[in-house]
Enzyme design. Sequence first.
Site, PDB file in Angstrom:
ATOM      1  N   CYS A 135       6.343  -6.254  18.804  1.00 20.85           N
ATOM      2  CA  CYS A 135       5.533  -7.340  18.542  1.00 20.85           C
ATOM      3  C   CYS A 135       3.961  -7.140  18.923  1.00 20.85           C
ATOM      4  O   CYS A 135       3.137  -6.231  18.616  1.00 20.85           O
ATOM      5  CB  CYS A 135       6.134  -8.754  18.931  1.00 20.85           C
ATOM      6  SG  CYS A 135       5.216 -10.016  18.060  1.00 20.85           S
ATOM      7  N   LYS A 140       2.190 -19.758  11.604  1.00 19.36           N
ATOM      8  CA  LYS A 140       2.858 -18.878  12.336  1.00 19.36           C
ATOM      9  C   LYS A 140       4.101 -18.455  11.652  1.00 19.36           C
ATOM     10  O   LYS A 140       4.776 -19.086  10.941  1.00 19.36           O
ATOM     11  CB  LYS A 140       3.353 -19.743  13.633  1.00 19.36           C
ATOM     12  CG  LYS A 140       3.973 -18.753  14.574  1.00 19.36           C
ATOM     13  CD  LYS A 140       4.314 -19.301  16.103  1.00 19.36           C
ATOM     14  CE  LYS A 140       4.950 -18.472  16.866  1.00 19.36           C
ATOM     15  NZ  LYS A 140       5.146 -19.115  18.237  1.00 19.36           N
ATOM     16  N   HIS A 176      11.204  -9.320  16.600  1.00 14.19           N
ATOM     17  CA  HIS A 176      11.858  -9.473  18.155  1.00 14.19           C
ATOM     18  C   HIS A 176      13.530  -9.196  17.991  1.00 14.19           C
ATOM     19  O   HIS A 176      14.131 -10.455  18.298  1.00 14.19           O
ATOM     20  CB  HIS A 176      11.638 -10.656  18.808  1.00 14.19           C
ATOM     21  CG  HIS A 176      10.305 -10.826  19.139  1.00 14.19           C
ATOM     22  ND1 HIS A 176       9.713 -10.087  20.482  1.00 14.19           N
ATOM     23  CD2 HIS A 176       9.126 -11.485  18.514  1.00 14.19           C
ATOM     24  CE1 HIS A 176       8.545 -10.487  20.495  1.00 14.19           C
ATOM     25  NE2 HIS A 176       8.066 -11.280  19.757  1.00 14.19           N
ATOM     26  N   GLU A 203      15.392  -8.195  19.996  1.00 16.74           N
ATOM     27  CA  GLU A 203      16.084  -8.245  21.477  1.00 16.74           C
ATOM     28  C   GLU A 203      16.081  -9.915  21.492  1.00 16.74           C
ATOM     29  O   GLU A 203      16.734 -10.037  22.638  1.00 16.74           O
ATOM     30  CB  GLU A 203      15.057  -7.520  22.309  1.00 16.74           C
ATOM     31  CG  GLU A 203      13.782  -8.308  22.770  1.00 16.74           C
ATOM     32  CD  GLU A 203      12.708  -8.486  21.640  1.00 16.74           C
ATOM     33  OE1 GLU A 203      12.831  -7.999  20.761  1.00 16.74           O
ATOM     34  OE2 GLU A 203      11.462  -9.185  22.041  1.00 16.74           O
TER      35      GLU A 203
HETATM   36  C1  LIG Z   1       9.377 -20.761  25.538  1.00 17.74           C
HETATM   37  C2  LIG Z   1       9.589 -20.649  27.048  1.00 17.74           C
HETATM   38  C3  LIG Z   1       8.224 -21.379  27.788  1.00 17.74           C
HETATM   39  C4  LIG Z   1      10.739 -21.243  27.609  1.00 17.74           C
HETATM   40  O1  LIG Z   1      10.891 -20.948  29.067  1.00 17.74           O
HETATM   41  P1  LIG Z   1      11.164 -22.571  29.895  1.00 17.74           P
HETATM   42  O2  LIG Z   1      11.188 -21.983  31.334  1.00 17.74           O
HETATM   43  O3  LIG Z   1      10.464 -23.442  29.718  1.00 17.74           O
HETATM   44  O4  LIG Z   1      12.652 -22.701  29.453  1.00 17.74           O
HETATM   45  P2  LIG Z   1      13.550 -23.958  29.960  1.00 17.74           P
HETATM   46  O5  LIG Z   1      14.024 -24.607  28.888  1.00 17.74           O
HETATM   47  O6  LIG Z   1      13.223 -24.521  31.204  1.00 17.74           O
HETATM   48  O7  LIG Z   1      15.116 -22.881  30.231  1.00 17.74           O
HETATM   49  C5  LIG Z   1      15.015 -22.064  31.397  1.00 17.74           C
HETATM   50  C6  LIG Z   1      16.004 -21.003  31.136  1.00 17.74           C
HETATM   51  O8  LIG Z   1      16.360 -20.471  29.937  1.00 17.74           O
HETATM   52  C7  LIG Z   1      15.918 -19.128  30.071  1.00 17.74           C
HETATM   53  N1  LIG Z   1      14.979 -18.660  28.936  1.00 17.74           N
HETATM   54  C8  LIG Z   1      13.644 -19.030  29.019  1.00 17.74           C
HETATM   55  N2  LIG Z   1      13.041 -18.655  27.952  1.00 17.74           N
HETATM   56  C9  LIG Z   1      13.884 -17.868  27.429  1.00 17.74           C
HETATM   57  C10 LIG Z   1      13.944 -16.998  26.432  1.00 17.74           C
HETATM   58  N3  LIG Z   1      12.736 -16.837  25.491  1.00 17.74           N
HETATM   59  N4  LIG Z   1      14.988 -16.445  25.919  1.00 17.74           N
HETATM   60  C11 LIG Z   1      16.226 -16.704  26.543  1.00 17.74           C
HETATM   61  N5  LIG Z   1      16.489 -17.362  27.648  1.00 17.74           N
HETATM   62  C12 LIG Z   1      15.132 -17.854  27.922  1.00 17.74           C
HETATM   63  C13 LIG Z   1      15.567 -18.796  31.459  1.00 17.74           C
HETATM   64  O9  LIG Z   1      15.613 -17.478  32.005  1.00 17.74           O
HETATM   65  C14 LIG Z   1      16.336 -20.028  32.183  1.00 17.74           C
HETATM   66  O10 LIG Z   1      17.542 -19.439  32.367  1.00 17.74           O
HETATM   67  P3  LIG Z   1      18.236 -19.674  33.652  1.00 17.74           P
HETATM   68  O11 LIG Z   1      17.956 -21.125  33.979  1.00 17.74           O
HETATM   69  O12 LIG Z   1      19.750 -19.430  33.233  1.00 17.74           O
HETATM   70  O13 LIG Z   1      17.591 -18.747  34.775  1.00 17.74           O
HETATM   71  C15 LIG Z   1       9.669 -19.175  27.270  1.00 17.74           C
HETATM   72  O14 LIG Z   1      10.766 -18.667  26.793  1.00 17.74           O
HETATM   73  C16 LIG Z   1       8.488 -18.219  26.837  1.00 17.74           C
HETATM   74  O15 LIG Z   1       7.302 -18.380  27.277  1.00 17.74           O
HETATM   75  N6  LIG Z   1       8.480 -18.012  25.724  1.00 17.74           N
HETATM   76  C17 LIG Z   1       7.448 -17.303  24.905  1.00 17.74           C
HETATM   77  C18 LIG Z   1       7.327 -15.979  24.982  1.00 17.74           C
HETATM   78  C19 LIG Z   1       6.222 -15.445  24.159  1.00 17.74           C
HETATM   79  O16 LIG Z   1       4.852 -15.702  24.630  1.00 17.74           O
HETATM   80  N7  LIG Z   1       6.244 -14.429  23.612  1.00 17.74           N
HETATM   81  C20 LIG Z   1       5.287 -13.968  22.563  1.00 17.74           C
HETATM   82  C21 LIG Z   1       5.828 -12.976  21.938  1.00 17.74           C
HETATM   83  S1  LIG Z   1       5.232 -12.839  20.320  1.00 17.74           S
HETATM   84  C22 LIG Z   1       3.884 -11.623  20.465  1.00 17.74           C
HETATM   85  O17 LIG Z   1       4.233 -10.610  21.251  1.00 17.74           O
HETATM   86  C23 LIG Z   1       2.654 -11.709  19.928  1.00 17.74           C
HETATM   87  C24 LIG Z   1       2.548 -12.516  18.796  1.00 17.74           C
HETATM   88  C25 LIG Z   1       1.131 -12.799  18.165  1.00 17.74           C
HETATM   89  O18 LIG Z   1       0.167 -12.813  19.026  1.00 17.74           O
HETATM   90  O19 LIG Z   1       1.072 -12.917  17.093  1.00 17.74           O
END
Ligand SMILES: CC(C)(COP(=O)(O)OP(=O)(O)OC[C@H]1O[C@@H](n2cnc3c(N)ncnc32)[C@H](O)[C@@H]1OP(=O)(O)O)[C@@H](O)C(=O)NCCC(=O)NCCSC(=O)CCC(=O)O
Length: 354
Positions: free
Chosen positions: A146, A167, A239, A241
Amino acid sequence: MPLVAHTDLPTFARLKEEGEVILEVDRASHQDIREMHIGLLNIMPDAALEATERQFFRLVGACNQIAQFHVHPFTIDGLPRGEAAKAHIAKYYESFEKIKQDGLDALIISGANVTHPHLPEEDFWQPLTEVFAWAKENVTSVLCSCLATHALIEYCYGIERTRLPAKRWGVFAHRLVNRTHPLVAEINTRFDVPHSRFNEIFQKDMEAKGLKVLAVSPDAGVHLAVSPDGFRIVFFQGHPEYDDISLLKEYKREVLRYYRAEIDEYPPFPVNYFTPEAQRIFGDYRQHVIEARQKGGTLDEFPENQVLDTIDNTWRDTARALFDNWLGKVYQLTNQDRRLPFMDGIDPENPLGL
Ligand SMILES: CC(C)(COP(=O)(O)OP(=O)(O)OC[C@H]1O[C@@H](n2cnc3c(N)ncnc32)[C@H](O)[C@@H]1OP(=O)(O)O)[C@@H](O)C(=O)NCCC(=O)NCCSC(=O)CCC(=O)O
Ligand SMILES: N[C@@H](CCO)C(=O)O
């Protein structure tokens, strides 16, 4: 792991013609059998840092049960990090200096969250380009996810990504547009991949620069492409993964942002992801969130636990098969000395001899 043609059975020749990897006995007896070393440059935000480790480790580990894989996580400066993530990185991640010293057979670069309109304005751009520059010369193949795909395509080929009107978010069907490339050998010709991005690099722009596009979705654009040499850089725009729940977690984040009035529009569902049952549950919750935001009421817990059993994963098998092909090819090309990208006799401009 490749078949060895240990007899004259005609099936070996037939499979070879079809593109299957078949080792001759002599080549097989001289193959150097050792573990593989794969770097994971993890540039995801804190909340997804360890989930991202698990996702890529799982794909590598699940793709082949015989070869041994050492995965080396590392990161770069210029990303906002809280104390817990900093401590995790300090304790468990390697430094880029050590990675360079020891060498890698393959490198995976994760996606990232960005804040500036142009990637070179990001604080992590300079350190990222240092990793790119080293990896391009010293690692057999680099696989980008990505944001890393967008950054490396801009860095190497000068194509800037385009901001999409909305998006691209959900699980999309893709087809192979090249069925003979070794990276996609024996994988399904039609398969799903999650996408989650505001930006895109288009097929025609990639092809104009000589990139080879391998898999495309009519609704989500290119998912898979490789560098003009056919192998040294593998680009994912989606993604594969992602965990089953990753899009659910992103949806939850957006819903909570709406409740906190950080965004004005209630987030749409990720496309092709929630079952009708899950859509009903989140439709009801939507009413509740809108009322709670208007009246300043307290919010019931986001009902994620009610939908967990309804979420299907329709992308992992293909992702695993593709990783298997990728790492298998890396192994066949890489030097015995892991600091060198290729064995003697491999042409870096066309390592697969396509
Ligand atoms: C959405 C959130 C904020 C969610 O996280 P939170 O901590 O708030 O989740 P939560 O509900 O509190 O739950 C925590 C539990 O869920 C797990 N958990 C958190 N995020 C996860 C995910 N994405 N996939 C699988 N499990 C996940 C944690 O390890 C934790 O597990 P345990 O409790 O078991 O430990 C995060 O996943 C995140 O930041 N995702 C976005 C990533 C991102 O920005 N991607 C960009 C790629 S896109 C790109 O590359 C660019 C695109 C563009 O610019 O156009
Ligand atoms: N590419 C080597 C394996 C890694 O040392 C071989 O096929 O013998």
